[in-house]
Write an enzyme that holds these catalytic residues in place. Sequence first.
Site, PDB file in Angstrom:
ATOM      1  N   GLY A 147      15.597  13.894   1.753  1.00  0.00           N
ATOM      2  CA  GLY A 147      15.421  13.549   0.344  1.00  0.00           C
ATOM      3  C   GLY A 147      15.693  12.112  -0.034  1.00  0.00           C
ATOM      4  O   GLY A 147      16.796  11.619   0.132  1.00  0.00           O
ATOM      5  N   SER A 148      14.703  11.406  -0.536  1.00  0.00           N
ATOM      6  CA  SER A 148      14.820   9.979  -0.809  1.00  0.00           C
ATOM      7  C   SER A 148      13.761   9.555  -1.827  1.00  0.00           C
ATOM      8  O   SER A 148      13.110  10.397  -2.432  1.00  0.00           O
ATOM      9  CB  SER A 148      14.670   9.207   0.500  1.00  0.00           C
ATOM     10  OG  SER A 148      13.522   9.662   1.195  1.00  0.00           O
ATOM     11  N   ARG A 149      13.554   8.238  -1.964  1.00  0.00           N
ATOM     12  CA  ARG A 149      12.651   7.729  -2.988  1.00  0.00           C
ATOM     13  C   ARG A 149      11.996   6.429  -2.532  1.00  0.00           C
ATOM     14  O   ARG A 149      12.579   5.657  -1.779  1.00  0.00           O
ATOM     15  CB  ARG A 149      13.472   7.485  -4.251  1.00  0.00           C
ATOM     16  CG  ARG A 149      12.668   7.146  -5.468  1.00  0.00           C
ATOM     17  CD  ARG A 149      13.544   7.161  -6.690  1.00  0.00           C
ATOM     18  NE  ARG A 149      13.803   5.809  -7.127  1.00  0.00           N
ATOM     19  CZ  ARG A 149      14.754   5.473  -7.981  1.00  0.00           C
ATOM     20  NH1 ARG A 149      15.567   6.380  -8.452  1.00  0.00           N
ATOM     21  NH2 ARG A 149      14.913   4.244  -8.345  1.00  0.00           N
TER      22      ARG A 149
END
Length: 179
Positions: free
Chosen positions: A145-147
Amino acid sequence: ITIWVYYFFRDPERFPIDDENYLLSPADGVVSQIIETNGPKEIGLENKKYTRVSIFMNVFDCHVNRVPSSGKINQIFYKPGKYINASFDKASEENERNYIKMKNSNGDDLILVQIAGLIARRIVCEIKENDETKQGDKFGMIRFGSRVDLYFSNYQLMVNMKQKTIAGETILARKKLND
């Protein structure tokens, strides 16, 4: 667990439109933020205005990142940091991140920022300064999970909040026409 890890690290083939008048999504995920803001101070752009589109990748999204437009990589800057939830706005300032500044074939500056998330502990960047890239090329990945943030100007936004994006295929913005 083995099947999930294999699924997580998948790298499906993508089919970019190959039109430099459009910016494509750099990540699979959901548009979590669209704002007008100054550029990142870490690479000396704090006095220039940009549109920033943030794309949040959950643990089920493909985490391979792709170049939104053909061009040349001018600068890469890695900044160590924390690992708070990447969906929070403060992740842009506090989390581990990697800045990539490029000039696309239209002469526009684009900034890509890979931001590690709560679970992610590793940003992978497979390009280097002075590399020439093509729209849709892979440039790295962020594990779990990241951006990814994309900063641009001189383009008209073509996505909405909470819209699902596909890296290298979803059109985020179109070059503004001269009046």
